[in-house]
Design an enzyme around this catalytic site. Structure first.
Site, PDB file in Angstrom:
ATOM      1  N   HIS A  45       0.824  -1.202   0.000  1.00 11.24           N
ATOM      2  CA  HIS A  45       0.000   0.000   0.000  1.00 11.24           C
ATOM      3  C   HIS A  45       0.865   1.262   0.000  1.00 11.24           C
ATOM      4  CE1 HIS A  45      -3.786  -2.244   1.609  1.00 11.24           C
ATOM      5  NE2 HIS A  45      -3.738  -2.213   0.291  1.00 11.24           N
ATOM      6  N   GLU A 130      -5.696  -7.872   3.842  1.00 12.11           N
ATOM      7  CA  GLU A 130      -5.122  -8.927   4.677  1.00 12.11           C
ATOM      8  C   GLU A 130      -6.201  -9.637   5.485  1.00 12.11           C
ATOM      9  OE1 GLU A 130      -2.420  -9.602   8.626  1.00 12.11           O
ATOM     10  OE2 GLU A 130      -1.920  -7.839   7.415  1.00 12.11           O
ATOM     11  N   CYS A 198       3.282  -8.007  13.386  1.00  6.45           N
ATOM     12  CA  CYS A 198       4.619  -8.342  12.907  1.00  6.45           C
ATOM     13  C   CYS A 198       5.698  -7.509  13.590  1.00  6.45           C
ATOM     14  CB  CYS A 198       4.690  -8.217  11.385  1.00  6.45           C
ATOM     15  SG  CYS A 198       5.022  -6.554  10.788  1.00  6.45           S
ATOM     16  N   SER A 226      -2.367   2.630   3.681  1.00 13.47           N
ATOM     17  CA  SER A 226      -1.428   1.835   4.474  1.00 13.47           C
ATOM     18  C   SER A 226      -1.861   1.773   5.924  1.00 13.47           C
ATOM     19  CB  SER A 226      -0.019   2.429   4.369  1.00 13.47           C
ATOM     20  OG  SER A 226       0.836   1.867   5.338  1.00 13.47           O
ATOM     21  N   SER A 270       5.721   0.270   4.144  1.00  8.67           N
ATOM     22  CA  SER A 270       5.642   0.172   2.682  1.00  8.67           C
ATOM     23  C   SER A 270       6.130   1.442   1.985  1.00  8.67           C
ATOM     24  CB  SER A 270       4.198  -0.134   2.248  1.00  8.67           C
ATOM     25  OG  SER A 270       3.291   0.768   2.867  1.00  8.67           O
TER      26      SER A 270
END
Length: 330
Positions: A45, A130, A198, A226, A270
């Site tokens: 993104h 996601e 993450c 994002s 990103s």
């Protein structure tokens, strides 16, 4: 002109290993198979990254009907549902999966526990690719909770075998609050052995927690789509520091810096460093005289590429590194 004398750079910031890998998969596929390469959804993104890949020959699509027979198809870093995987295979495309391995880990956990009879509560944002990919690993038995209020309303068929999974790019603090509400209502709920959020999301949020109290304003480089970039801006704001998110230097507003003695700068996972450099240059034009990098976690994670895209040097036998970061700003 601004009062700012210093720009303080968060560390770490910008690209993570999953984003690096996803972009490299598209670039290597273009090198190996030629243009066009079809990519389901934005590979990551970020507007600049997507436009850069479009210029190189990538075509971004949402529906597999838009991919011609015999084409090469890449799944984005966010992952896809079982239905999309199955349809793509049935259509005979050459497929390369750029799903971040940390998202794949969640998919594997869901598939494994589903076989044992578990139902799932997924903490995440409705409509995010996601979330659609993870929930789409099952045809039933996975329930989305977006906030603590949803926890009270969710209605699993049974509570003895119940597990929680999480979108990888959420606010660590928000997810912890929702998870606590889930455990309060469902004491037997199973949590992942390692948190689903993450390492890169965690590290960038931790860096902002250190950065925000030291500066007068925080700038986050990232695109509106994002998730992890939005969470960085929200976090700085929550910590009491005015915060703004920009796609590139052109979106900076001089009035944001009118009373700023020090500017904090970070970037979502990103967002390429070339955009950060463009923002630094613009803030210097507005009056900043120095740039200082914070101490922070050094990230060394690297994920392997799919078979069929690795390029081996015939002399050394080592894999050839080919991906270069874009050289110019957006």
């Amino acid at each position: 002109m601004m009062d700012a004398k210093e720009v303080l750079l968060a560390e770490p910031r910008g690209f993570c290993a999953g984003v690096d890998r996803a972009i490299e998969i598209v670039e290597r596929a273009l090198q190996k198979f030629g243009r066009p390469i079809y990519v389901r959804h934005e590979i990551v993104h970020n507007t600049f990254v997507v436009n850069d890949l479009k210029e190189k020959g990538a075509i971004f699509i949402e529906e597999l009907d838009d991919v011609p027979a015999g084409a090469t198809l890449v799944f984005s870093a966010h992952g896809v549902s079982r239905a999309v995987q199955d349809e793509a295979k049935a259509r005979g495309f050459t497929i390369f999966d750029a799903t971040c391995p940390l998202v794949t880990k969640v998919h594997v956990e869901v598939a494994k526990l589903a076989k044992e009879g578990y139902e799932f509560l997924m903490i995440g944002h409705k409509g995010h690719p996601e979330v659609e990919g993870t929930m789409g690993q099952l045809s039933e038995g996975i329930h989305l909770v977006e906030d603590e209020g949803d926890v009270a309303k969710v209605a699993p068929r049974q509570t003895e075998l119940l597990a929680v999974v999480t979108q990888t790019t959420l606010s660590v603090d928000d997810a912890a609050g929702i998870k606590a509400a889930i455990k309060a209502r469902f004491p037997l709920v199973r949590e992942p052995k390692q948190q689903d959020i993450c390492y890169a999301t965690q590290n960038r949020q931790d860096a902002v927690k250190i950065l925000a109290p030291q500066v007068d304003v925080v700038i986050v480089v990232g695109s509106p789509t994002s998730s992890n970039s939005n969470r960085l801006r929200e976090l700085a704001d929550r910590l009491g520091t005015p915060a703004y998110m920009v796609d590139n230097a052109d979106e900076l507003q001089p009035q944001w810096f009118d009373t700023a003695g020090r500017v904090g700068l970070t970037a979502g996972a990103s967002a390429p460093e070339v955009l950060v450099n463009g923002v630094i240059a613009r803030i210097k034009e507005l009056g900043a005289v120095s740039v200082r990098k914070m101490d922070g976690v050094e990230e060394t994670m690297k994920f392997p590429l799919p078979k069929g895209l690795k390029m081996i040097d015939p002399v050394t036998g080592l894999e050839i590194e080919v991906r270069k970061a874009p050289e110019t700003g957006a």
